[in-house]
Design an enzyme around this catalytic site. Structure first.
Site, PDB file in Angstrom:
ATOM      1  N   HIS A 238      -1.004  10.210  -2.902  1.00 53.33           N
ATOM      2  CA  HIS A 238      -2.283   9.773  -2.351  1.00 53.33           C
ATOM      3  C   HIS A 238      -3.305  10.893  -2.373  1.00 53.33           C
ATOM      4  O   HIS A 238      -4.497  10.655  -2.589  1.00 53.33           O
ATOM      5  CB  HIS A 238      -2.115   9.274  -0.917  1.00 53.33           C
TER       6      HIS A 238
ATOM      7  N   GLU B 233       1.286  -0.649  -5.122  1.00 61.54           N
ATOM      8  CA  GLU B 233       0.116   0.188  -5.368  1.00 61.54           C
ATOM      9  C   GLU B 233       0.476   1.664  -5.436  1.00 61.54           C
ATOM     10  O   GLU B 233       0.773   2.277  -4.415  1.00 61.54           O
ATOM     11  CB  GLU B 233      -0.936  -0.020  -4.269  1.00 61.54           C
TER      12      GLU B 233
ATOM     13  N   HIS C  22       0.843  -1.197   0.000  1.00 66.29           N
ATOM     14  CA  HIS C  22       0.000   0.000   0.000  1.00 66.29           C
ATOM     15  C   HIS C  22       0.880   1.250   0.000  1.00 66.29           C
ATOM     16  O   HIS C  22       1.544   1.558   0.986  1.00 66.29           O
ATOM     17  CB  HIS C  22      -0.881  -0.031   1.247  1.00 66.29           C
TER      18      HIS C  22
ATOM     19  N   GLU D  89      -4.436   3.157  -8.120  1.00 68.72           N
ATOM     20  CA  GLU D  89      -5.738   3.736  -7.781  1.00 68.72           C
ATOM     21  C   GLU D  89      -5.814   5.147  -8.343  1.00 68.72           C
ATOM     22  O   GLU D  89      -4.955   5.980  -8.052  1.00 68.72           O
ATOM     23  CB  GLU D  89      -5.954   3.783  -6.270  1.00 68.72           C
TER      24      GLU D  89
ATOM     25  N   ASP E 135      -1.009   5.411  -6.003  1.00 67.71           N
ATOM     26  CA  ASP E 135      -2.185   6.265  -6.182  1.00 67.71           C
ATOM     27  C   ASP E 135      -1.834   7.296  -7.239  1.00 67.71           C
ATOM     28  O   ASP E 135      -0.698   7.788  -7.287  1.00 67.71           O
ATOM     29  CB  ASP E 135      -2.539   6.975  -4.874  1.00 67.71           C
TER      30      ASP E 135
END
Length: 329
Positions: A87, A72, A45, A168, A74
């Site tokens: 993020h 991951e 993450h 994401e 963002d």
């Protein structure tokens, strides 16, 4: 589009070997209840963000070295239309922008927050900033050392290491409203790299179903619908109601990324969320698992409980811990 998110792993769980004489029976291997029967994937993450400043190549590299299956990033957009790994749209908590006098006048209000916003900076300007650890209770030693990477930088790293990515897209509706629709640039990058098929070594996540539905019409890359308990914004709703119903997302998504609060109720019982998602062919990747939780939470026990439900992947700030617990099982 109805594709299943496939695991990058192919082996069974590690079998604990007995030290007793060979006449003693060996321990039975753990039977994984994931969609494909393979061990749960460990998703870094924001990289190994519990140890290094998040969304930096160094944090992703550390996660890879620790054995993460997926990293991951963002994604947000710069003023000149480049997807970069952050993020949040605001920059004060994860960069040294507040210490840069040449950018002092860029600070402005957006919604209820006064800050510096990524869409007000070009990539070249962002490259002059350095990343910081946003959580005061985590190691600050590596602040002001690492660059903000682009999405393509992250994909290069992942391809070289042979790991998957699970980007994401953050706040796409906002970026569309200011003329910076992230979809065309995302599609361009995925197509140019051959990551636009159902078997791509990547999958795309988002909290906004409209964006995923648009993306589903463009490419076959697996998609993951992120959901949280609706009670967070509507106290009159039950605690186990997701922000998007599983049946509603099944038409365009291949998986679901739920808050872990949706999987186990207040008494610690299985809510049935994983089984319901699996019945619809949706992989389940809950978030977020951390070593530095409140002292009354046993992280190892929590991970074992979630793994036992058959989740297909888990998001964690501390990949090494999640991998150790998985291997122990």
């Amino acid at each position: 589009m109805r594709h299943i998110l496939l695991s990058a792993l192919s082996g069974l769980a590690v079998i604990a070997c007995s030290t007793e004489p060979v006449s003693e029976p060996a321990s039975e291997p753990h039977v994984w209840q994931t969609l494909d029967g393979a061990p749960t994937l460990v998703i870094a993450h924001r990289g190994a963000s519990g140890e290094l400043p998040e969304h930096t190549l160094e944090a992703y590299q550390l996660a890879i070295e620790q054995g993460a299956d997926i990293i991951e990033p963002d994604l947000v957009m710069t003023r000149d239309g480049v997807l970069v790994a952050r993020h949040d749209r605001y920059l004060s908590t994860t960069t040294n922008v507040a210490d840069r006098p040449e950018f002092a006048e860029r600070r402005r209000m957006s919604g209820q927050r006064e800050d510096w916003w990524v869409e007000d900076f070009t990539l070249a300007e962002l490259r002059t900033l350095r990343a910081r650890q946003p959580r005061a209770d985590r190691d600050q030693t590596f602040n002001d050392q690492f660059l903000i990477p682009t999405f393509e930088n992250v994909l290069d790293l992942a391809a070289a290491a042979g790991v998957r990515t699970e980007p994401e897209v953050k706040a796409p509706g906002h970026f569309v409203s200011i003329g910076l629709d992230p979809l065309p640039e995302l599609v361009r990058i995925l197509r140019e790299r051959g990551l636009d098929g159902a078997d791509a070594a990547t999958s795309v996540q988002c909290f906004e179903p409209a964006f995923l539905a648009r993306l589903d019409a463009e490419i076959d890359t697996p998609l993951l619908m992120l959901v949280f308990p609706m009670q967070e914004i509507d106290p009159d709703v039950g605690p186990l109601v997701p922000s998007v119903a599983l049946a509603d997302m099944a038409g365009f998504a291949d998986g679901v990324g739920p808050s872990k609060a949706l999987l186990i109720d207040a008494e610690g019982a299985d809510t049935g969320f994983v089984a319901e998602a699996h019945a619809l062919g949706l992989a389940v990747h809950p978030w977020t698992f951390r070593d530095d939780q409140p002292a009354d939470i046993d992280t190892d026990a929590e991970l074992r409980r979630i793994y036992a439900l058959g989740v297909d992947g888990i998001f964690t700030d501390f990949p090494a811990t999640a991998i150790r617990v998985r291997d122990d099982m």
